[in-house]
Design a protein around this motif. Structure first.
Motif, PDB file in Angstrom:
ATOM      1  N   ARG A 115      70.434  24.031   1.719  1.00  0.00           N
ATOM      2  CA  ARG A 115      69.651  23.113   2.546  1.00  0.00           C
ATOM      3  C   ARG A 115      68.976  22.045   1.695  1.00  0.00           C
ATOM      4  N   ASP A 116      68.353  22.467   0.603  1.00  0.00           N
ATOM      5  CA  ASP A 116      67.621  21.521  -0.234  1.00  0.00           C
ATOM      6  C   ASP A 116      68.563  20.547  -0.920  1.00  0.00           C
ATOM      7  N   ALA A 117      69.720  21.019  -1.352  1.00  0.00           N
ATOM      8  CA  ALA A 117      70.695  20.128  -1.993  1.00  0.00           C
ATOM      9  C   ALA A 117      71.234  19.122  -0.988  1.00  0.00           C
ATOM     10  N   PHE A 118      71.460  19.550   0.233  1.00  0.00           N
ATOM     11  CA  PHE A 118      71.967  18.657   1.271  1.00  0.00           C
ATOM     12  C   PHE A 118      70.939  17.557   1.565  1.00  0.00           C
ATOM     13  N   MET A 119      69.678  17.935   1.683  1.00  0.00           N
ATOM     14  CA  MET A 119      68.646  16.944   1.948  1.00  0.00           C
ATOM     15  C   MET A 119      68.458  15.998   0.769  1.00  0.00           C
ATOM     16  N   ALA A 120      68.617  16.507  -0.452  1.00  0.00           N
ATOM     17  CA  ALA A 120      68.456  15.657  -1.628  1.00  0.00           C
ATOM     18  C   ALA A 120      69.526  14.575  -1.673  1.00  0.00           C
ATOM     19  N   GLN A 121      70.773  14.921  -1.286  1.00  0.00           N
ATOM     20  CA  GLN A 121      71.849  13.925  -1.308  1.00  0.00           C
ATOM     21  C   GLN A 121      71.858  13.065  -0.057  1.00  0.00           C
ATOM     22  N   HIS A 122      71.366  13.603   1.047  1.00  0.00           N
ATOM     23  CA  HIS A 122      71.377  12.873   2.326  1.00  0.00           C
ATOM     24  C   HIS A 122      69.965  12.888   2.903  1.00  0.00           C
TER      25      HIS A 122
ATOM     26  N   GLN B 275      68.389  11.292   4.981  1.00  0.00           N
ATOM     27  CA  GLN B 275      68.175  11.089   6.419  1.00  0.00           C
ATOM     28  C   GLN B 275      68.105  12.421   7.167  1.00  0.00           C
ATOM     29  N   LEU B 276      68.473  13.507   6.507  1.00  0.00           N
ATOM     30  CA  LEU B 276      68.385  14.835   7.107  1.00  0.00           C
ATOM     31  C   LEU B 276      67.028  15.455   6.793  1.00  0.00           C
ATOM     32  N   ASP B 277      66.598  16.379   7.627  1.00  0.00           N
ATOM     33  CA  ASP B 277      65.365  17.102   7.341  1.00  0.00           C
ATOM     34  C   ASP B 277      65.587  18.590   7.565  1.00  0.00           C
ATOM     35  N   ALA B 278      64.615  19.373   7.109  1.00  0.00           N
ATOM     36  CA  ALA B 278      64.763  20.828   7.172  1.00  0.00           C
ATOM     37  C   ALA B 278      64.875  21.318   8.603  1.00  0.00           C
ATOM     38  N   ALA B 279      64.143  20.705   9.516  1.00  0.00           N
ATOM     39  CA  ALA B 279      64.201  21.145  10.910  1.00  0.00           C
ATOM     40  C   ALA B 279      65.592  20.956  11.489  1.00  0.00           C
ATOM     41  N   GLY B 280      66.209  19.809  11.200  1.00  0.00           N
ATOM     42  CA  GLY B 280      67.551  19.556  11.704  1.00  0.00           C
ATOM     43  C   GLY B 280      68.574  20.514  11.116  1.00  0.00           C
ATOM     44  N   LEU B 281      68.455  20.801   9.823  1.00  0.00           N
ATOM     45  CA  LEU B 281      69.395  21.726   9.197  1.00  0.00           C
ATOM     46  C   LEU B 281      69.165  23.156   9.677  1.00  0.00           C
ATOM     47  N   ASP B 282      67.913  23.514   9.908  1.00  0.00           N
ATOM     48  CA  ASP B 282      67.652  24.849  10.457  1.00  0.00           C
ATOM     49  C   ASP B 282      68.250  24.991  11.861  1.00  0.00           C
ATOM     50  N   LYS B 283      68.223  23.918  12.631  1.00  0.00           N
ATOM     51  CA  LYS B 283      68.853  23.937  13.956  1.00  0.00           C
ATOM     52  C   LYS B 283      70.362  24.119  13.822  1.00  0.00           C
ATOM     53  N   ALA B 284      70.961  23.417  12.847  1.00  0.00           N
ATOM     54  CA  ALA B 284      72.395  23.586  12.590  1.00  0.00           C
ATOM     55  C   ALA B 284      72.693  25.011  12.147  1.00  0.00           C
ATOM     56  N   ARG B 285      71.782  25.590  11.385  1.00  0.00           N
ATOM     57  CA  ARG B 285      71.977  26.971  10.944  1.00  0.00           C
ATOM     58  C   ARG B 285      72.001  27.920  12.140  1.00  0.00           C
ATOM     59  N   ASP B 286      71.096  27.710  13.078  1.00  0.00           N
ATOM     60  CA  ASP B 286      71.078  28.559  14.269  1.00  0.00           C
ATOM     61  C   ASP B 286      72.376  28.408  15.068  1.00  0.00           C
ATOM     62  N   TYR B 287      72.864  27.178  15.157  1.00  0.00           N
ATOM     63  CA  TYR B 287      74.130  26.940  15.863  1.00  0.00           C
ATOM     64  C   TYR B 287      75.277  27.664  15.163  1.00  0.00           C
ATOM     65  N   ASN B 288      75.316  27.566  13.840  1.00  0.00           N
ATOM     66  CA  ASN B 288      76.379  28.240  13.096  1.00  0.00           C
ATOM     67  C   ASN B 288      76.279  29.754  13.223  1.00  0.00           C
ATOM     68  N   ALA B 289      75.062  30.272  13.300  1.00  0.00           N
ATOM     69  CA  ALA B 289      74.909  31.721  13.461  1.00  0.00           C
ATOM     70  C   ALA B 289      75.582  32.200  14.737  1.00  0.00           C
ATOM     71  N   GLN B 290      75.500  31.397  15.795  1.00  0.00           N
ATOM     72  CA  GLN B 290      76.188  31.748  17.033  1.00  0.00           C
ATOM     73  C   GLN B 290      77.701  31.713  16.843  1.00  0.00           C
ATOM     74  N   ARG B 291      78.194  30.696  16.149  1.00  0.00           N
ATOM     75  CA  ARG B 291      79.635  30.611  15.870  1.00  0.00           C
ATOM     76  C   ARG B 291      80.106  31.823  15.090  1.00  0.00           C
ATOM     77  N   TYR B 292      79.358  32.205  14.070  1.00  0.00           N
ATOM     78  CA  TYR B 292      79.758  33.345  13.244  1.00  0.00           C
ATOM     79  C   TYR B 292      79.779  34.636  14.058  1.00  0.00           C
ATOM     80  N   TYR B 293      78.818  34.788  14.946  1.00  0.00           N
ATOM     81  CA  TYR B 293      78.759  36.007  15.754  1.00  0.00           C
ATOM     82  C   TYR B 293      79.994  36.113  16.647  1.00  0.00           C
ATOM     83  N   TYR B 294      80.340  35.016  17.315  1.00  0.00           N
ATOM     84  CA  TYR B 294      81.468  35.076  18.241  1.00  0.00           C
ATOM     85  C   TYR B 294      82.798  35.092  17.506  1.00  0.00           C
ATOM     86  N   GLN B 295      82.869  34.485  16.323  1.00  0.00           N
ATOM     87  CA  GLN B 295      84.097  34.585  15.535  1.00  0.00           C
ATOM     88  C   GLN B 295      84.256  35.996  14.963  1.00  0.00           C
ATOM     89  N   GLY B 296      83.134  36.606  14.589  1.00  0.00           N
ATOM     90  CA  GLY B 296      83.163  37.965  14.066  1.00  0.00           C
ATOM     91  C   GLY B 296      82.521  38.114  12.703  1.00  0.00           C
TER      92      GLY B 296
END
Length: 230
Positions: A119-126, A128-149
């Protein structure tokens, strides 16, 4: 003009996602001119997935479909000399990379040991992103991982899958040249898309440790990286 739309760069590679980097490398190796546009939001992409390409009013998604389309339309010949056994190997490896993708993604977004560094490396290079937005993406990915397995696995179980995939790749990639001979083909672009997103990743995940311990994987990755960069 052909335009490739894919996720943004990170850690010195042109796309921090294996599929977009695979298409990028294929275009570079094939010598097909293109414009590269980076997106953070894939919602407008075909099936909501990156990468995709546009050309002459046509939009094509899915990395394998893109490569097949570009091969036909632009007369790309880097796979022309492959025989049927090699093409079967390519299909098997491509499907295995689909499995490795989930473990790679898990290591960045799901594993509590590594997510903060990612997260910190992504924000350092980009910035325009912030921790809240990346944490939201993390929650979305957690759902993907659960349904994928993969999200139902413990970290050790998840990495065991990825390390098994990498073990096969380490046996496939030669110490010199490329998978099918002295010149790279599309499968080398595919391998680069995923291995580069492990090798150039500075955070010490189990996947990173495995690749670093296998000089043939490092050499292959760096050879393709040199060929497609700049």
């Amino acid at each position: 003009m052909l335009t490739l739309y894919s996720y943004p760069p990170l850690f010195g590679v042109a796309d921090n996602n294996g599929y977009g980097l695979k298409v990028f490398a294929f275009l570079k190796l094939a010598g097909v001119p293109f414009v590269h546009e980076h997106l953070f939001d894939a919602s407008a992409a075909p099936r909501g997935q990156l990468p995709y390409v546009t050309e002459d009013g046509e939009t094509i998604g899915d990395s394998d479909t893109i490569i097949a389309h570009l091969t036909r339309k632009h007369g790309v010949t880097i796979d022309a000399a492959l025989w049927s056994e090699q093409r079967r190997t390519n299909l098997l490896v491509t499907r295995m990379l689909d499995d490795l993708y989930w473990v790679m993604s898990y290591s960045r977004w799901k594993d509590d040991r590594f997510y903060p560094q990612f997260r910190d490396a992504f924000m350092a290079q980009h910035p325009q992103l912030d921790a809240a937005g990346l944490d939201k993406a993390r929650d979305y990915n957690a759902q993907r991982y659960y349904y994928q397995g993969i999200g139902r696995y413990t970290p050790d179980q998840a990495y065991a899958r990825g390390l098994a995939d990498l073990e096969v790749l380490a046996e496939l990639v030669p110490t010199e040249g490329y998978v099918h001979g002295p010149a790279p083909t599309s499968i080398d672009a595919g391998l680069y898309g995923f291995i580069a997103n492990i090798h150039f990743y500075p955070i010490q995940t189990p996947l990173k440790a495995f690749v670093s311990a296998h000089p043939n994987l490092v050499r292959h990755c760096e050879a393709i990286h040199s060929a497609v960069s700049g």
